[in-house]
Design an enzyme around this catalytic site. Structure first.
Site, PDB file in Angstrom:
ATOM      1  N   LYS A 138       1.477  14.339   0.695  1.00 26.79           N
ATOM      2  CA  LYS A 138       0.131  14.655   0.207  1.00 26.79           C
ATOM      3  C   LYS A 138      -0.017  16.152  -0.095  1.00 26.79           C
ATOM      4  O   LYS A 138      -0.986  16.584  -0.704  1.00 26.79           O
ATOM      5  CB  LYS A 138      -0.917  14.209   1.226  1.00 26.79           C
ATOM      6  CG  LYS A 138      -0.964  12.683   1.420  1.00 26.79           C
ATOM      7  CD  LYS A 138      -1.931  12.280   2.518  1.00 26.79           C
ATOM      8  CE  LYS A 138      -1.872  10.800   2.878  1.00 26.79           C
ATOM      9  NZ  LYS A 138      -2.579   9.921   1.919  1.00 26.79           N
TER      10      LYS A 138
ATOM     11  N   LYS B  47     -14.364   8.553  -3.529  1.00 29.75           N
ATOM     12  CA  LYS B  47     -15.589   8.940  -2.811  1.00 29.75           C
ATOM     13  C   LYS B  47     -16.077  10.296  -3.295  1.00 29.75           C
ATOM     14  O   LYS B  47     -17.280  10.521  -3.487  1.00 29.75           O
ATOM     15  CB  LYS B  47     -15.324   8.991  -1.292  1.00 29.75           C
ATOM     16  CG  LYS B  47     -15.052   7.625  -0.683  1.00 29.75           C
ATOM     17  CD  LYS B  47     -14.363   7.693   0.672  1.00 29.75           C
ATOM     18  CE  LYS B  47     -13.725   6.337   0.979  1.00 29.75           C
ATOM     19  NZ  LYS B  47     -12.730   6.383   2.070  1.00 29.75           N
TER      20      LYS B  47
ATOM     21  N   THR C 186      -8.265   6.842  -1.970  1.00 35.71           N
ATOM     22  CA  THR C 186      -9.632   6.329  -2.081  1.00 35.71           C
ATOM     23  C   THR C 186     -10.626   7.460  -1.822  1.00 35.71           C
ATOM     24  O   THR C 186     -11.756   7.412  -2.298  1.00 35.71           O
ATOM     25  CB  THR C 186      -9.885   5.172  -1.088  1.00 35.71           C
ATOM     26  OG1 THR C 186      -9.316   5.522   0.174  1.00 35.71           O
ATOM     27  CG2 THR C 186      -9.285   3.882  -1.587  1.00 35.71           C
TER      28      THR C 186
ATOM     29  N   HIS D  20       0.797  -1.225   0.000  1.00 38.44           N
ATOM     30  CA  HIS D  20       0.000   0.000   0.000  1.00 38.44           C
ATOM     31  C   HIS D  20       0.829   1.274   0.000  1.00 38.44           C
ATOM     32  O   HIS D  20       0.279   2.359   0.139  1.00 38.44           O
ATOM     33  CB  HIS D  20      -0.918   0.045   1.230  1.00 38.44           C
ATOM     34  CG  HIS D  20      -2.003  -0.969   1.195  1.00 38.44           C
ATOM     35  ND1 HIS D  20      -3.253  -0.718   0.692  1.00 38.44           N
ATOM     36  CD2 HIS D  20      -2.010  -2.257   1.584  1.00 38.44           C
ATOM     37  CE1 HIS D  20      -4.001  -1.797   0.788  1.00 38.44           C
ATOM     38  NE2 HIS D  20      -3.261  -2.757   1.320  1.00 38.44           N
TER      39      HIS D  20
ATOM     40  N   LYS E 204      -7.843  13.964   4.131  1.00 37.49           N
ATOM     41  CA  LYS E 204      -6.982  12.789   4.119  1.00 37.49           C
ATOM     42  C   LYS E 204      -6.026  12.944   5.286  1.00 37.49           C
ATOM     43  O   LYS E 204      -6.013  13.988   5.937  1.00 37.49           O
ATOM     44  CB  LYS E 204      -6.194  12.699   2.804  1.00 37.49           C
ATOM     45  CG  LYS E 204      -5.496  14.023   2.442  1.00 37.49           C
ATOM     46  CD  LYS E 204      -4.820  13.992   1.082  1.00 37.49           C
ATOM     47  CE  LYS E 204      -5.741  14.149  -0.098  1.00 37.49           C
ATOM     48  NZ  LYS E 204      -6.019  12.930  -0.818  1.00 37.49           N
ATOM     49  N   ARG E 205      -5.203  11.922   5.567  1.00 41.68           N
ATOM     50  CA  ARG E 205      -4.208  12.109   6.614  1.00 41.68           C
ATOM     51  C   ARG E 205      -3.258  13.243   6.249  1.00 41.68           C
ATOM     52  O   ARG E 205      -3.055  13.545   5.068  1.00 41.68           O
ATOM     53  CB  ARG E 205      -3.425  10.806   6.829  1.00 41.68           C
ATOM     54  CG  ARG E 205      -4.201   9.783   7.623  1.00 41.68           C
ATOM     55  CD  ARG E 205      -4.510  10.276   9.023  1.00 41.68           C
ATOM     56  NE  ARG E 205      -3.325  10.296   9.837  1.00 41.68           N
ATOM     57  CZ  ARG E 205      -3.082   9.461  10.846  1.00 41.68           C
ATOM     58  NH1 ARG E 205      -3.993   8.567  11.194  1.00 41.68           N
ATOM     59  NH2 ARG E 205      -1.959   9.522  11.519  1.00 41.68           N
TER      60      ARG E 205
HETATM   61  C1  26Q Z   1       3.512   0.469  10.321  1.00 34.41           C
HETATM   62  C2  26Q Z   1       4.358   0.070  11.350  1.00 34.41           C
HETATM   63  C3  26Q Z   1       4.194   0.594  12.610  1.00 34.41           C
HETATM   64  C4  26Q Z   1       3.175   1.502  12.867  1.00 34.41           C
HETATM   65  C5  26Q Z   1       2.340   1.890  11.847  1.00 34.41           C
HETATM   66  C6  26Q Z   1       2.501   1.379  10.576  1.00 34.41           C
HETATM   67  C7  26Q Z   1       1.608   1.797   9.491  1.00 34.41           C
HETATM   68  C8  26Q Z   1       0.259   1.985   9.743  1.00 34.41           C
HETATM   69  C9  26Q Z   1      -0.587   2.375   8.744  1.00 34.41           C
HETATM   70  C10 26Q Z   1       2.061   1.974   8.200  1.00 34.41           C
HETATM   71  C11 26Q Z   1       1.195   2.358   7.193  1.00 34.41           C
HETATM   72  C12 26Q Z   1      -0.145   2.552   7.458  1.00 34.41           C
HETATM   73  C13 26Q Z   1      -1.131   2.962   6.466  1.00 34.41           C
HETATM   74  C14 26Q Z   1      -0.921   3.070   5.179  1.00 34.41           C
HETATM   75  C15 26Q Z   1      -1.985   3.522   4.285  1.00 34.41           C
HETATM   76  O1  26Q Z   1      -3.067   3.867   4.708  1.00 34.41           O
HETATM   77  N1  26Q Z   1      -1.734   3.545   2.983  1.00 34.41           N
HETATM   78  C16 26Q Z   1      -2.742   3.988   2.045  1.00 34.41           C
HETATM   79  O2  26Q Z   1      -3.472   2.859   1.605  1.00 34.41           O
HETATM   80  C17 26Q Z   1      -4.566   3.238   0.806  1.00 34.41           C
HETATM   81  C18 26Q Z   1      -5.352   1.989   0.480  1.00 34.41           C
HETATM   82  O3  26Q Z   1      -4.654   1.203  -0.423  1.00 34.41           O
HETATM   83  C19 26Q Z   1      -4.096   3.963  -0.433  1.00 34.41           C
HETATM   84  O4  26Q Z   1      -5.223   4.410  -1.137  1.00 34.41           O
HETATM   85  C20 26Q Z   1      -3.215   5.147  -0.063  1.00 34.41           C
HETATM   86  O5  26Q Z   1      -2.663   5.718  -1.225  1.00 34.41           O
HETATM   87  C21 26Q Z   1      -2.108   4.699   0.874  1.00 34.41           C
HETATM   88  O6  26Q Z   1      -1.372   5.811   1.328  1.00 34.41           O
END
Ligand code: 26Q
Length: 840
Positions: A585, A691, A687, A390, A579-580
């Protein structure tokens, strides 16, 4: 959790249920009579619940009572449906999907469940008899915020899609006691308040204590041979118990029911304090043990696209996969008595690298507990497991220090080492001893355990989440593996649950579509949205479409007035970036342009200008200082403009606090412009972009992630594209990008950044401005001019009302392919190779 009371009342309820014979005696006029029958039964079930669980008569019930009773009734109905569904699936020998993910950003359940079970009107009718409004009950439900952003919300959308497609699926995750924090802004500075969601959320959870599992940490491994058999014992381990709670998601029309199984960490003697210790006066020690166990599922890690190298995070990950894989094996063995056919009958999906340890955990169980040989176990696992990537952000690629890993998970470490040895050996053969390449692909190197490399080695499928992203993975992140195992690499473009994000969030638009298409088919099959296209030439339809947009904007304006005390004009362009918060971004590109516009307006108060309201919503990771500074910059910029009577009626900036699923449901239908402005090559998919387009917002964005596919779907006239392409970004980087030159030579950039350095609203924004003039890692300044052009172009386009309406409507018409139903179909066809249960 009130396990006892729930169990008891469930028994009583089943005794009170309408006898099965009642249903059988309603033959001929089936639909109207069964509707009436279930209306009665919904009312009766609610009354019973109110009485038994809350000791109130309907006349005396509070809204909270009604909300809880309704949730419990729906939970029971879903459980019944699930039982029938599972038994059908068993009879048809349907393949099972197991979706492992550290996050499921579910949001609220009540509206979605009523909608999917076709019970909304009945519930409204029953409640209205007692003067209760269903809309008020919706607002009582807290968001189940068990995720950070895109990845977690995608997992939630997929559960809906799987249930509706009648593909038997269990999502596995953790029952975090605290979900994503509640964001508070203190004069623009983000602070985090705990999100204790269970008081209003637990009524959806079904405790399954009979399925509890033990998870082992620490200790040592003892191995010995006996009669030619290898024995392994994990000694002196810390044992944590995983208690499962099921949250069910009903498919539309009750086709299937997906299960989300959430594990809660408890000490081995959960509930009661160990009395022996108590008697010895060691009460504190017992309490401590319990607290140590429960800390594992205490809280969601609130960082997004950034790894967290903490030991507790590793424990969370292993806790999730160990409990889940044990559960999978138990279910499979109960049905088939062997794991030999696991690849044919089960698909285990790893949503990003966070649940990677499912691979060695399954090896452990097959080797140590089931007596499989290494070769056979590996062969079975590699045909069962698939992985989705992702993110391309280097800082998000997970790796764990070898010493931490080996200490906390001694047996898993041994297995990962062995996987690494064998895999490296195989790769040496396949690359003609290309040492450099094989060392880059290694699972353990330089004292680090690399999760992505383990995923690629063990999965039969590796996919990205948009076409562009899937290409980048092959050319960049996993290029070495791609050259050796090209057949593994695939694409499945993300999608969104259109029933939630269109039908429920924007019911007026859903009605509009139903009326134009003359059917409801788009609810089950979003590809029908395409049939809206001809209405882009019908002025009446365009007017009606924009009237709906207008009402949704008014609804949002009311909320903004209430929350922020700012009146925003529904006739202005609602320009939305939600978004975050992350540098890649580029919310600060948006903000820098707003600042530039503000300065222009101050200088030329009479210049032509299309009134515009910029709406932001974003949480930052709590420790991400620069992101928090960007939030403050946007917030105070909004305040500064609001205090300027010469500008405030034309230009507004609103920062919405605590952006979350339920707020998104209010926002998406009200947007005119969807800001998707990440640097090309950085956003895997996005995503929110889907929406927003589905609700008739026009994208203003870069050729990044799924924007590329949105562009292809709507065509160049219905999107505003700007900025460098991925190739141009690469070229610039290769030539050496120097933002200082842009700062020195571009007077607009120079002026805006200087205002940031100097500050306003009692603060300076030197860190944000300085990050742009010194390194500008995401090339904000390089894309600035073209962004200004796209902003101007969109403003000019908005003034032609009918032409704008056309664009908006064509965005909705082009959004069908972004339904998660389509994504699920792709996963089923290309990766899981599973078929729906029939006769649902
Ligand atoms: C990893 C290790 C330790 C703590 C946290 C994490 C961690 C947590 C969440 C690493 C990444 C995430 C989230 C990633 C994420 O949301 N990616 C997004 O995924 C979406 C669905 O596929 C995409 O549409 C986005 O582009 C992408 O940024």
């Amino acid at each position: 959790m009130a396990k006892e009371t729930e169990k008891k009342s469930a028994k009583k309820l089943s005794a009170n249920k309408a006898p099965a014979s009642k249903k059988k005696t309603a033959p001929a006029k089936k639909s109207s009579r069964s509707k009436a029958a279930s209306a009665v039964s919904l009312a009766e079930e609610l009354k019973t619940r109110l009485l038994h669980n809350f000791s109130v008569q309907p006349e005396d019930a509070t809204d909270e009572n009604w909300y809880n009773a309704l949730a419990l009734v729906l939970r029971d109905r879903m459980r019944t449906k699930r039982t029938q569904y599972i038994s059908k699936a068993h009879k048809q020998d349907a393949k099972q999907v197991y979706y492992l993910c550290m996050e499921f950003l579910m949001g609220r359940s009540l509206k979605n469940t009523l909608f999917n079970l076709n019970l909304t009107e009945e519930a409204e009718r029953v409640l209205s008899k007692y003067g209760v409004r269903l809309d008020n009950l919706y607002e009582l439900e807290p968001d189940a915020g068990l995720g950070n952003g895109g990845l977690g919300r995608l997992a939630a959308c997929f559960l809906d899609g799987l249930a509706t497609a009648s593909i038997p699926a269990i999502g596995y995750s953790l029952l975090y006691e605290y979900g994503i924090f509640r964001q508070k802004l203190d004069n623009g500075w983000q602070t985090e308040a705990p999100d204790f969601w269970l008081p209003g959320g637990q009524c959806w959870l079904l405790p399954r204590p009979e399925l509890a599992k033990k998870v082992l940490f620490d200790g040592e491994v003892r191995e010995w041979w006996n009669n030619g058999f290898h024995h392994v014992e994990h000694e002196n381990a810390t044992v944590i118990v995983a208690q499962p709670y099921d949250l069910m998601v009903a498919g539309k029309d009750g086709h299937g029911v997906s299960t989300l199984r959430l594990w809660k960490a408890t000490a081995p003697s959960d509930g009661a304090i160990d009395m022996t210790l108590y008697n010895q006066g060691e009460y504190m020690r017992a309490m401590e043990r319990r607290a140590m166990a429960e800390i594992i599922t205490h809280q969601l890690y609130p960082s997004d696209n950034h790894r967290e190298g903490k030991s507790l995070r590793l424990s969370q990950q292993y806790f999730l996969v160990s409990a889940s894989v044990q559960d999978i094996v138990q279910r499979h063995l109960r049905k088939y008595g062997t794991l030999d056919n696991l690849p044919e009958m089960a698909a285990i999906h790893l949503n990003d690298t966070h649940p990677t340890l499912a691979i060695p955990e399954l090896m452990r169980i097959m080797l140590d507990e089931c007596g499989y040989s290494w070769e056979k176990a590996w062969e079975i696992i590699t045909r069962t497991v698939a992985y989705t990537n992702h993110t391309v952000m280097a800082e998000a690629l997970e790796c764990w220090p070898e010493d931490l890993f080996s200490q906390r998970l001694p047996r898993i470490y041994q297995i990962v080492k062995e996987i690494n040895n064998r895999f490296s050996e195989q790769m040496m053969k396949e690359t003609d001893n290309d040492v450099a390449k094989v060392s880059r692909m290694a699972i353990i190197s330089f004292g680090l355990v690399k999760m992505a490399n383990l995923c690629v080695a063990a999965s039969h499928s590796v996919n990205g989440v948009s076409r562009l992203h899937s290409e980048i993975i092959k050319q960049d992140v996993f290029h070495d593996a791609y050259t050796v195992m090209p057949e593994k690499f695939k694409n499945v473009t993300n999608g969104i649950a259109h029933r939630r994000w269109l039908c429920q969030a924007n019911p007026e638009l859903a009605t509009f579509i139903r009326e134009r298409l003359g059917s409801d088919e788009f609810v089950m099959d979003a590809s029908h949205l395409e049939e809206l296209t001809p209405f882009a030439d019908d002025p009446d339809s365009l007017q009606a479409f924009m009237a709906i947009k207008r009402r949704n904007k008014e609804r949002l304006a009311k909320y903004v007035l209430q929350q922020n005390g700012v009146a925003i004009d529904p006739d202005s362009i609602f320009d939305v970036q939600v978004k975050r918060l992350h540098e890649y971004k580029r919310q600060h590109l948006n903000a820098l342009h707003i600042l530039h516009t503000y300065l222009e307006l101050k200088e030329n108060p009479n210049m032509e200008f299309v009134p515009r309201t910029y709406l932001f919503g974003a949480k930052s990771a709590p420790g991400y200082f620069l992101a928090k500074e960007i939030i403050r910059f946007i917030y105070l910029l909004g305040k500064e403009i609001e205090n300027d009577p010469a500008v405030r009626d034309k230009l507004k900036v609103v920062y919405l606090e605590d952006y979350r699923v339920s707020l998104a449901e209010l926002l998406m239908p009200a947007a005119d412009i969807s800001e998707q402005i990440s640097l090309a090559g950085t956003e895997a998919s996005g995503t929110g972009n889907m929406k927003l387009m589905m609700n008739g917002a026009v994208t203003l964005g870069t050729m990044d992630g799924a924007n590329v596919e949105i562009y292809e779907s709507v065509g160049p006239d219905n999107i505003f594209i700007f900025g460098m392409s991925t190739e141009e970004v690469e070229n610039q980087k290769r030539m050496g990008y120097t933002p200082q030159t842009l700062y020195n030579n571009n007077p607009r950039i120079h002026r805006a950044l200087d205002v940031m350095f100097r500050g306003f609203g009692g603060r300076q924004f030197g860190e944000v401005a300085g990050s742009l003039t010194s390194k500008d890692p995401y090339m904000v300044l390089a894309d600035f001019e073209d962004y200004c052009r796209a902003q101007d172009q969109s403003a000019a386009a908005y003034t032609d009302t009918l032409a704008w309406a056309r664009k908006a409507l064509l965005n909705t018409a082009g959004s069908g392919i972004f339904s998660s139903d389509r994504s699920i179909q792709d996963y089923s066809d290309r990766i899981w190779h599973c078929r729906p249960v029939t006769g649902m």
